[in-house]
Design a protein around this motif. Structure first.
Motif, PDB file in Angstrom:
ATOM      1  N   HIS A   7      -9.422  63.837   3.151  1.00 44.59           N
ATOM      2  CA  HIS A   7      -9.940  64.653   2.047  1.00 44.59           C
ATOM      3  C   HIS A   7     -11.024  63.872   1.301  1.00 44.59           C
ATOM      4  O   HIS A   7     -11.318  62.723   1.626  1.00 44.59           O
ATOM      5  N   THR A   8     -11.585  64.498   0.280  1.00 45.10           N
ATOM      6  CA  THR A   8     -12.541  63.813  -0.595  1.00 45.10           C
ATOM      7  C   THR A   8     -12.313  64.357  -2.005  1.00 45.10           C
ATOM      8  O   THR A   8     -11.559  65.321  -2.187  1.00 45.10           O
ATOM      9  N   CYS A  11     -12.014  68.343  -3.476  1.00 48.83           N
ATOM     10  CA  CYS A  11     -10.910  69.319  -3.560  1.00 48.83           C
ATOM     11  C   CYS A  11     -10.115  69.189  -4.861  1.00 48.83           C
ATOM     12  O   CYS A  11      -9.092  69.848  -5.028  1.00 48.83           O
ATOM     13  N   GLU A  18     -17.147  60.481   0.170  1.00 45.26           N
ATOM     14  CA  GLU A  18     -17.138  60.451   1.634  1.00 45.26           C
ATOM     15  C   GLU A  18     -17.427  59.039   2.134  1.00 45.26           C
ATOM     16  O   GLU A  18     -16.771  58.532   3.037  1.00 45.26           O
ATOM     17  N   ASP A  37     -11.580  68.241   4.507  1.00 45.09           N
ATOM     18  CA  ASP A  37     -11.239  68.582   3.128  1.00 45.09           C
ATOM     19  C   ASP A  37     -10.795  70.049   3.058  1.00 45.09           C
ATOM     20  O   ASP A  37     -11.094  70.839   3.956  1.00 45.09           O
ATOM     21  N   HIS A  38     -10.081  70.389   1.982  1.00 43.37           N
ATOM     22  CA  HIS A  38      -9.551  71.753   1.852  1.00 43.37           C
ATOM     23  C   HIS A  38     -10.688  72.768   1.779  1.00 43.37           C
ATOM     24  O   HIS A  38     -11.527  72.715   0.880  1.00 43.37           O
ATOM     25  N   ARG A  52      -8.883  73.290  -3.843  1.00 42.95           N
ATOM     26  CA  ARG A  52      -9.915  73.375  -2.807  1.00 42.95           C
ATOM     27  C   ARG A  52     -11.290  73.189  -3.422  1.00 42.95           C
ATOM     28  O   ARG A  52     -11.478  73.465  -4.594  1.00 42.95           O
ATOM     29  N   TYR A  61     -21.068  69.143   0.897  1.00 45.40           N
ATOM     30  CA  TYR A  61     -20.074  68.406   1.697  1.00 45.40           C
ATOM     31  C   TYR A  61     -20.614  68.166   3.107  1.00 45.40           C
ATOM     32  O   TYR A  61     -20.650  67.028   3.587  1.00 45.40           O
ATOM     33  N   HIS A 219      -5.935  61.096   0.695  1.00 46.85           N
ATOM     34  CA  HIS A 219      -6.440  61.657  -0.562  1.00 46.85           C
ATOM     35  C   HIS A 219      -7.071  60.557  -1.413  1.00 46.85           C
ATOM     36  O   HIS A 219      -7.483  60.792  -2.539  1.00 46.85           O
TER      37      HIS A 219
END
Ligand SMILES: [Zn+2]
Ligand SMILES: [Zn+2]
Length: 252
Positions: A7-8, A11, A18, A37-38, A52, A61, A219
């Motif tokens: 993830h980043t 969310c 990143e 990511d979500h 999200r 993104y 996360h």
């Protein structure tokens, strides 16, 4: 070593950029890092999810990741993806989005029933009917052929010692086996002692002969530096006699 569940901060419940995840992965010796990511959703209602990225953040993104992929190409392979639900009514939007942004892959994270605008969270205590809905929607999602693997397949919260749990999860594992889609052993849940991953589920997966992939579900970038937990997970799966894979099918 590869990881496709990252993830980043986009969310809202993860931290780090990143680039910080990429640097951590390089440091740990990963050869390939996939970002998932979500996914945002194009909701019919004015609903705003707090877990999200917003729809208008998706472009940033993907652009950021494309630049970083180029920047670090001699040190690590970067794949660009999303963790997506199976929200049946919004799937045409998702398919369009995958094409538009040329995503490498998506993984199925089935957290909510039908849509999170109205549906229940599958990680809360479920009754039989709700557990069946979880399994049914996982299966429908996997059958689309869009998802490279099933994230935290045992997220559904139900008495793992009840025979109904075994019955429903066997159904899920048989379908994943038939479709040759790996099931994830979720490292975030493992390291923080969540209800998943659970041994009953992975014994079923062993019996059915599913392939299992370890997903960091990072996360924070430091999760990619924790190789101790990664190796603990690997030994645990080996003790159960499970076939571990690192390879997924990509969309392009
Ligand atoms: Zn998830
Ligand atoms: Zn995740």
């Amino acid at each position: 070593m590869k990881n496709y569940h990252t993830h980043t901060k986009r969310c809202y419940h993860a931290i780090n950029t990143e680039e910080e995840y990429i640097l951590a992965a390089i440091k740990s010796g990963y050869t390939e890092l996939g970002f998932s990511d979500h996914s945002p959703w194009h909701y019919d209602s004015s609903f705003h999810s707090t877990m999200r990225m917003e729809e208008d953040k998706l472009k940033g993104y993907v652009c950021t990741l494309k630049q970083l992929k180029e920047k670090y190409k001699n040190q690590i392979s970067i794949k660009i993806g999303l963790e997506c639900e199976y929200f049946e009514k919004y799937m045409p939007w998702l398919e369009k989005t995958i094409q538009e942004y040329e995503l490498d892959y998506i993984i199925l994270g089935n957290h909510y029933d039908e849509t999170d605008e109205t549906g229940i969270y599958f990680g809360q205590p479920l009754n039989q009917q709700q557990l069946t809905k979880y399994v049914d929607s996982c299966i429908k999602g996997l059958r689309t052929g869009l998802y490279s693997y099933l994230a935290h397949p045992d997220l559904a919260y139900y008495d793992i010692y009840d025979s109904f749990y075994t019955q429903e999860m066997t159904r899920l594992c048989l379908e994943a086996k038939e479709l040759d889609i790996p099931l994830e052993f979720n490292l975030l849940g493992f390291s923080t002692h969540r209800q998943y991953p659970n041994e009953v589920f992975f014994k079923i997966a062993k019996k059915i002969g599913n392939k299992v992939i370890i997903g960091t579900d990072a996360h924070e970038s430091s999760a990619l530096l924790d190789l101790k937990i990664y190796h603990e997970a690997k030994s645990y799966l080996k003790r159960l006699g499970i076939e571990i894979t690192e390879d997924i099918k990509f969309l392009r």
